[in-house]
Design a protein around this motif. Sequence first.
Motif, PDB file in Angstrom:
ATOM      1  N   SER A  64       0.925  -1.037  -0.029  1.00  0.00           N
ATOM      2  CA  SER A  64      -0.075   0.118   0.135  1.00  0.00           C
ATOM      3  C   SER A  64       1.023   1.351   0.052  1.00  0.00           C
ATOM      4  O   SER A  64       0.470   2.287  -0.513  1.00  0.00           O
ATOM      5  CB  SER A  64      -1.108   0.025   1.131  1.00  0.00           C
ATOM      6  N   ARG A  65       1.906   1.336   0.388  1.00  0.00           N
ATOM      7  CA  ARG A  65       2.870   2.431   0.738  1.00  0.00           C
ATOM      8  C   ARG A  65       3.315   2.912  -0.827  1.00  0.00           C
ATOM      9  O   ARG A  65       3.471   3.949  -1.109  1.00  0.00           O
ATOM     10  CB  ARG A  65       4.004   2.172   1.487  1.00  0.00           C
ATOM     11  N   PRO A  68       0.213   5.438  -3.330  1.00  0.00           N
ATOM     12  CA  PRO A  68      -0.081   6.922  -3.470  1.00  0.00           C
ATOM     13  C   PRO A  68       1.137   7.609  -4.088  1.00  0.00           C
ATOM     14  O   PRO A  68       0.738   8.573  -4.785  1.00  0.00           O
ATOM     15  CB  PRO A  68      -0.234   7.420  -2.003  1.00  0.00           C
ATOM     16  N   GLN A  69       2.236   6.939  -4.405  1.00  0.00           N
ATOM     17  CA  GLN A  69       3.350   7.610  -5.111  1.00  0.00           C
ATOM     18  C   GLN A  69       3.510   7.203  -6.410  1.00  0.00           C
ATOM     19  O   GLN A  69       4.644   7.527  -7.105  1.00  0.00           O
ATOM     20  CB  GLN A  69       4.712   7.604  -4.137  1.00  0.00           C
ATOM     21  N   SER A 130       0.598  16.989  -4.636  1.00  0.00           N
ATOM     22  CA  SER A 130       0.943  15.947  -3.913  1.00  0.00           C
ATOM     23  C   SER A 130       2.654  16.168  -3.849  1.00  0.00           C
ATOM     24  O   SER A 130       3.265  16.553  -4.919  1.00  0.00           O
ATOM     25  CB  SER A 130       0.742  14.898  -4.364  1.00  0.00           C
ATOM     26  N   ALA A 131       3.352  15.990  -2.892  1.00  0.00           N
ATOM     27  CA  ALA A 131       4.674  15.874  -2.481  1.00  0.00           C
ATOM     28  C   ALA A 131       5.387  14.613  -3.635  1.00  0.00           C
ATOM     29  O   ALA A 131       6.328  15.002  -4.048  1.00  0.00           O
ATOM     30  CB  ALA A 131       5.381  15.438  -1.136  1.00  0.00           C
ATOM     31  N   TYR A 132       4.568  13.639  -3.822  1.00  0.00           N
ATOM     32  CA  TYR A 132       4.891  12.601  -4.518  1.00  0.00           C
ATOM     33  C   TYR A 132       5.233  12.971  -6.002  1.00  0.00           C
ATOM     34  O   TYR A 132       6.144  12.531  -6.986  1.00  0.00           O
ATOM     35  CB  TYR A 132       4.266  11.373  -4.701  1.00  0.00           C
ATOM     36  N   PHE A 135       8.630  13.317  -8.209  1.00  0.00           N
ATOM     37  CA  PHE A 135       9.092  12.192  -9.134  1.00  0.00           C
ATOM     38  C   PHE A 135       8.231  11.421  -9.779  1.00  0.00           C
ATOM     39  O   PHE A 135       8.550  10.799 -10.932  1.00  0.00           O
ATOM     40  CB  PHE A 135      10.139  11.267  -8.160  1.00  0.00           C
TER      41      PHE A 135
END
Lengths: 409, 81
Positions: A64-65, A68-69, A130-132, A135
């Motif tokens: 799951s981690r 979101p990215q 989003s911070a993601y 990248f």
Amino acid sequence: MTESVVVTGLGIVAPTGLGVDRYWAATLSGRNGIRRVSRFDPSRYPVRLAGEITDFVPSAHLPSRLLPQTDRMTQLALVATDWAFADSGVEPGSMPSFDMGVVTASTSGGFDFGQHQLENLWSRGPAQVSAYHSFAWFYAVNTGQISIRNGMRGPGGVLVTEQAGGLDVVGQARRLARRGTPLVVTGGVDMPLCPWAWVAQLTSRRMTPCDDPAAAYLPFDVKASGFVPGEGGAILIVERAADARRRAARVYGEIAGYGATFDPAPSASAEPALRRAVEIALADAAVAPADVDAVFADGAGLGELDLIEAQAIASVFGPHRIPVTVPKTMTGRLYSGGAALDLATALLALRHQVVPPTINVTDQQSDCPIDLVIGQPRAAPLRCVVVLARGLGGFNAAVVLRTGRSAGK
Amino acid sequence: MTPDELIAIFRASAGEPESGVLDGEAMDVSFGELGYDSIQLLEIAGGIERKLAIALPENIFAETRTLRELLLAIEAAAAAR
């Protein structure tokens, strides 16, 4: 540097099947994976068809981690890499981290992720981005996430040559292996099915406006009107033949030759450079045209481009001399995934001794003097296959695949 | 903000931790031990700020090491608003 380099594992994520077995079975049966776009509403656009992967559930395959990215293209690439490693018999954690490299192809990067962040930015403000996104959209992110997930600290990179990328990265992977990296993950996965990517693709003016999945993407056909795009691709595990032999790996085939050229400017009167790419690849492989058993064509699906390709094939191999096929008629053109999937398909053809069909083509152009394998797969003795790819902007690439004495068997 | 609400933001922004489980006992485990990296923490901070419409100090993750410490810092930031 002429050390033999081979493919020992495949991971496939295609509109016609997830995984090698399902994809190959679908390919032999001529299943059409092209349909009306369902990921977004295409009705306002002039192009409405795509090869979609309908049965991929990321949470079933990834922790799951990571969800979101990652853009969907990265999720597909990570899972395809897991499957490629499993197929090769190599446990990534068992090799020294600096002995494993990654070079993937990309065309559109994480367009879907990026579009959502642009929506956040415009409609809700910068704090909502989003911070993601730092990248997740980037062309090299598949390489990055693959290397992180599998602990691979060897050489890493990305090549962006549109639909030729899947071959160019295999050429680069072979180079890296010859320079001393024992294992290289390569291939490409793209996911260009979102409105932002759609309007970007429309500017190429090469996509078909046809709405009939059975009659839309018709390479070498008199009714050719453009291509259908798709999502997915393939990941390949590449190793030096000596290493593959040492660990008794099952080898799909050798990357015997590679050639790449760039077309002259449209205003120049010089000949298109695809033929030269084929000649370079054959010379690199020390293979004569008569030794080639089949050609997996690029299949632009537009009359002029099809003619150029057919003429290149005919001038190198002789008119109607060897079977030519375009299995991507079943999936659409997958951008960086396309040529990678063609390579995987060609390796499966070599393993199973059958040329997969070109589907939907019924009325071949008479000035395309090639023996197109239409409708049904064709069993044939296959030991050497050439794969072609062309990228928008003038990229041409060719790879010679070979099984037999040089392939570590 | 309750511990459960904070845990929900962690889960939504960054999924389950690489090591361990996001439950009551995780409140006193350091972010590093849980396996959250700096970009995940950045995303989590954004999630907190959006949910509570507050601004967290830029060095929040230099000052706090666990969810419990973070909860205290959030209370302080919300009170200072």
